[in-house]
Design an enzyme around this catalytic site. Structure first.
Site, PDB file in Angstrom:
ATOM      1  N   LYS A   1      -6.900  30.065  40.162  1.00 48.10           N
ATOM      2  CA  LYS A   1      -6.283  30.813  41.249  1.00 48.10           C
ATOM      3  C   LYS A   1      -4.808  30.493  41.322  1.00 48.10           C
ATOM      4  O   LYS A   1      -4.465  29.313  41.348  1.00 48.10           O
ATOM      5  CB  LYS A   1      -6.967  30.409  42.555  1.00 48.10           C
ATOM      6  CG  LYS A   1      -6.404  31.067  43.772  1.00 48.10           C
ATOM      7  CD  LYS A   1      -7.054  30.493  44.979  1.00 48.10           C
ATOM      8  CE  LYS A   1      -6.288  31.006  46.178  1.00 48.10           C
ATOM      9  NZ  LYS A   1      -6.752  30.415  47.390  1.00 48.10           N
TER      10      LYS A   1
ATOM     11  N   ARG B   1       2.539  22.793  49.896  1.00 48.71           N
ATOM     12  CA  ARG B   1       1.274  22.238  49.415  1.00 48.71           C
ATOM     13  C   ARG B   1       1.401  21.605  48.023  1.00 48.71           C
ATOM     14  O   ARG B   1       0.415  21.373  47.339  1.00 48.71           O
ATOM     15  CB  ARG B   1       0.208  23.333  49.362  1.00 48.71           C
ATOM     16  CG  ARG B   1      -0.058  24.023  50.688  1.00 48.71           C
ATOM     17  CD  ARG B   1      -1.464  24.616  50.701  1.00 48.71           C
ATOM     18  NE  ARG B   1      -1.657  25.688  51.646  1.00 48.71           N
ATOM     19  CZ  ARG B   1      -1.676  25.545  52.972  1.00 48.71           C
ATOM     20  NH1 ARG B   1      -1.476  24.373  53.531  1.00 48.71           N
ATOM     21  NH2 ARG B   1      -1.893  26.599  53.749  1.00 48.71           N
TER      22      ARG B   1
ATOM     23  N   CYS C   1      -4.166  21.238  54.310  1.00 48.99           N
ATOM     24  CA  CYS C   1      -5.568  21.368  53.913  1.00 48.99           C
ATOM     25  C   CYS C   1      -6.385  20.096  54.139  1.00 48.99           C
ATOM     26  O   CYS C   1      -7.521  19.992  53.680  1.00 48.99           O
ATOM     27  CB  CYS C   1      -5.660  21.812  52.451  1.00 48.99           C
ATOM     28  SG  CYS C   1      -4.827  23.389  52.168  1.00 48.99           S
TER      29      CYS C   1
ATOM     30  N   CYS D   1     -12.277  24.760  53.577  1.00 51.95           N
ATOM     31  CA  CYS D   1     -10.957  24.140  53.632  1.00 51.95           C
ATOM     32  C   CYS D   1     -10.632  23.846  55.082  1.00 51.95           C
ATOM     33  O   CYS D   1     -11.270  24.382  55.987  1.00 51.95           O
ATOM     34  CB  CYS D   1      -9.896  25.057  53.018  1.00 51.95           C
ATOM     35  SG  CYS D   1      -8.347  24.165  52.646  1.00 51.95           S
TER      36      CYS D   1
ATOM     37  N   CYS E   1      -7.291  24.115  56.215  1.00 53.00           N
ATOM     38  CA  CYS E   1      -5.958  24.613  56.582  1.00 53.00           C
ATOM     39  C   CYS E   1      -5.968  25.690  57.659  1.00 53.00           C
ATOM     40  O   CYS E   1      -5.015  25.802  58.426  1.00 53.00           O
ATOM     41  CB  CYS E   1      -5.186  25.075  55.352  1.00 53.00           C
ATOM     42  SG  CYS E   1      -5.888  26.502  54.541  1.00 53.00           S
TER      43      CYS E   1
ATOM     44  N   LYS F   1      -6.179  25.357  41.274  1.00 48.90           N
ATOM     45  CA  LYS F   1      -5.516  26.149  42.300  1.00 48.90           C
ATOM     46  C   LYS F   1      -4.054  25.726  42.316  1.00 48.90           C
ATOM     47  O   LYS F   1      -3.728  24.564  42.561  1.00 48.90           O
ATOM     48  CB  LYS F   1      -6.163  25.893  43.650  1.00 48.90           C
ATOM     49  CG  LYS F   1      -5.506  26.668  44.770  1.00 48.90           C
ATOM     50  CD  LYS F   1      -6.246  26.479  46.066  1.00 48.90           C
ATOM     51  CE  LYS F   1      -5.549  27.215  47.191  1.00 48.90           C
ATOM     52  NZ  LYS F   1      -6.238  27.012  48.461  1.00 48.90           N
TER      53      LYS F   1
ATOM     54  N   GLU G   1      -8.478  19.331  35.426  1.00 46.13           N
ATOM     55  CA  GLU G   1      -9.053  19.533  36.762  1.00 46.13           C
ATOM     56  C   GLU G   1     -10.448  20.154  36.659  1.00 46.13           C
ATOM     57  O   GLU G   1     -11.384  19.742  37.339  1.00 46.13           O
ATOM     58  CB  GLU G   1      -8.161  20.460  37.606  1.00 46.13           C
ATOM     59  CG  GLU G   1      -6.944  19.817  38.235  1.00 46.13           C
ATOM     60  CD  GLU G   1      -7.285  19.039  39.518  1.00 46.13           C
ATOM     61  OE1 GLU G   1      -8.469  18.850  39.836  1.00 46.13           O
ATOM     62  OE2 GLU G   1      -6.331  18.609  40.188  1.00 46.13           O
TER      63      GLU G   1
HETATM   64  C1  PBG Z   1      -7.052  27.971  51.744  1.00 43.29           C
HETATM   65  C2  PBG Z   1      -6.879  29.149  50.846  1.00 43.29           C
HETATM   66  C3  PBG Z   1      -5.718  29.870  50.525  1.00 43.29           C
HETATM   67  C4  PBG Z   1      -6.139  30.957  49.761  1.00 43.29           C
HETATM   68  C5  PBG Z   1      -7.513  30.845  49.620  1.00 43.29           C
HETATM   69  N1  PBG Z   1      -7.944  29.710  50.271  1.00 43.29           N
HETATM   70  C6  PBG Z   1      -4.321  29.704  50.952  1.00 43.29           C
HETATM   71  C7  PBG Z   1      -3.525  28.544  50.545  1.00 43.29           C
HETATM   72  O1  PBG Z   1      -3.957  27.659  49.805  1.00 43.29           O
HETATM   73  O2  PBG Z   1      -2.415  28.486  51.067  1.00 43.29           O
HETATM   74  C8  PBG Z   1      -5.263  32.050  49.220  1.00 43.29           C
HETATM   75  C9  PBG Z   1      -5.948  33.360  49.010  1.00 43.29           C
HETATM   76  C10 PBG Z   1      -5.042  34.507  48.798  1.00 43.29           C
HETATM   77  O3  PBG Z   1      -3.793  34.402  48.744  1.00 43.29           O
HETATM   78  O4  PBG Z   1      -5.579  35.616  48.684  1.00 43.29           O
HETATM   79  N2  PBG Z   1      -6.771  26.746  51.206  1.00 43.29           N
END
Ligand code: PBG
Length: 324
Positions: free
Chosen positions: A250, A219, A131, A121, A123, A197, A235
């Site tokens: 997630k 986001r 991101c 990613c 970010c 996600k 997705e």
């Molecule tokens: C990056 C990413 C995130 C997480 C995993 N990869 C953060 C987000 O999208 O803000 C979150 C993981 C967690 O909260 O344990 N894109």
């Protein structure tokens, strides 16, 4: 036949009987431990206030931590990088000498049998915390961002990553990552797609840990609306078409129904990410004496498996191995 002929309590009478008919098993082999690797001069380990028990690690500390994970029977770690410098294009993400690349090489050298997965990613590497690349109007620009995500994945594979896991939620990025890996000689590198996600409140502690809070906005224009289950299946199916080897849901706990639906719709191995906020809630409740941490963790992880997850990514992984 109803009661009294049928008595479900018969099979609950002893630990051995309960074990014999248990439908869901939890084992170290199902779990992945996330690691935060920090670039720069800080040697050793830095505690993360929002994630008690989890630390930002220097490369040598990450090698040590990976060794402990392997010794406990964990098959894999998932690497997140915290770079020294951030910029608008997130160049640290696809730098062959970037923090994840260096950590991957070091961990694979020391523990060749441990699977190294990398979070792909931008970010953590962008100064604005989004991101992907920003357009002049501040929106995240999909297609050029997907290209940089693909470049990042190839750079991780070149460093020795066994598995890449794109978490940016750009449209078409799984196809872009697959094509780029194939072109560069990594046709055998699997992709774990963060397919569903959600734009979740449960990432709060992670963003503190990784320093990846968006500088403005949120986001929600790329991560999913928590209200949508059918779209999550869509997705996942698109990612399967684009070449995903594993699909991920997630967060995990508020989305157990989504895990089940994605499993049934794809028949792929499904990963679920038991995210930072979920971990922090149990730690806080346990610290307050409100619940038994060990029992709550094992029940939680088992429920994620029961929902249909084959792989559970969790900050509890080391503790759970010790308790199992
Ligand atoms: C990056 C990413 C995130 C997480 C995993 N990869 C953060 C987000 O999208 O803000 C979150 C993981 C967690 O909260 O344990 N894109």
């Amino acid at each position: 036949m109803p009661f009294p002929a049928t008595r479900l309590r018969r099979l609950r009478a002893t630990p051995v009987l309960r074990d014999l008919v248990r439908e869901t098993r939890l084992s170290p082999a199902d779990m992945v431990l996330p690691l935060f690797v920090e670039a720069g001069p800080h040697a050793g380990r830095t505690p993360i206030a929002a994630l008690p028990g989890i630390e930002r690690l220097s490369i040598s500390a990450a090698v040590e931590e990976a060794g402990e994970a392997a010794a406990l029977g964990l098959p894999a770690v998932l690497l997140f990088g915290i770079p020294e410098h951030k910029d608008a294009e997130g160049t640290g993400a696809y730098d062959d000498e970037g923090i994840v690349q260096l950590a991957t090489r070091a961990i694979k050298d020391a523990h060749p049998g441990l699977v190294v997965m990398t979070d792909v990613c931008l970010c953590e590497y962008t100064d604005h915390g989004h991101c992907g690349l920003l357009r002049v109007d501040g929106a995240v620009d999909n297609d050029p961002s997907a290209e940089l995500i693909a470049r990042t994945a190839v750079s991780h594979a070149r460093a020795g990553a066994d598995v890449v896991a794109p978490s940016d939620m750009m449209d078409g990025r799984i196809g872009a990552v697959r094509a780029a890996l194939d072109e560069d000689g990594f046709a055998d590198t699997p992709i774990v797609a963060y397919s569903a996600k959600f734009a979740s409140a449960f990432y709060g502690p992670f963003r503190e840990a990784a320093g990846s809070t968006p500088a403005f906005g949120d986001r929600r224009a790329y991560q999913m609306d928590p209200a949508n289950g059918s779209e999550a299946v869509r997705e996942a199916l698109l990612d399967v078409q684009e070449g995903a080897d594993v699909v991920m849901v997630k967060p995990a706990l508020a989305y157990l129904d989504v895990i089940r639906r994605v499993k049934e719709a794809t028949n792929l191995p499904v990963a679920a990410y038991n995210v930072s906020g979920e971990y922090a809630m149990i730690k806080a409740a346990a610290a307050a004496g409100a619940l038994d941490e060990r029992a709550a963790v094992l029940e939680t992880l088992t429920s994620i498996r029961r929902a249909g997850a084959d792989i559970v990514i969790t900050y509890h992984a080391k503790d759970a191995c010790q308790w199992l």
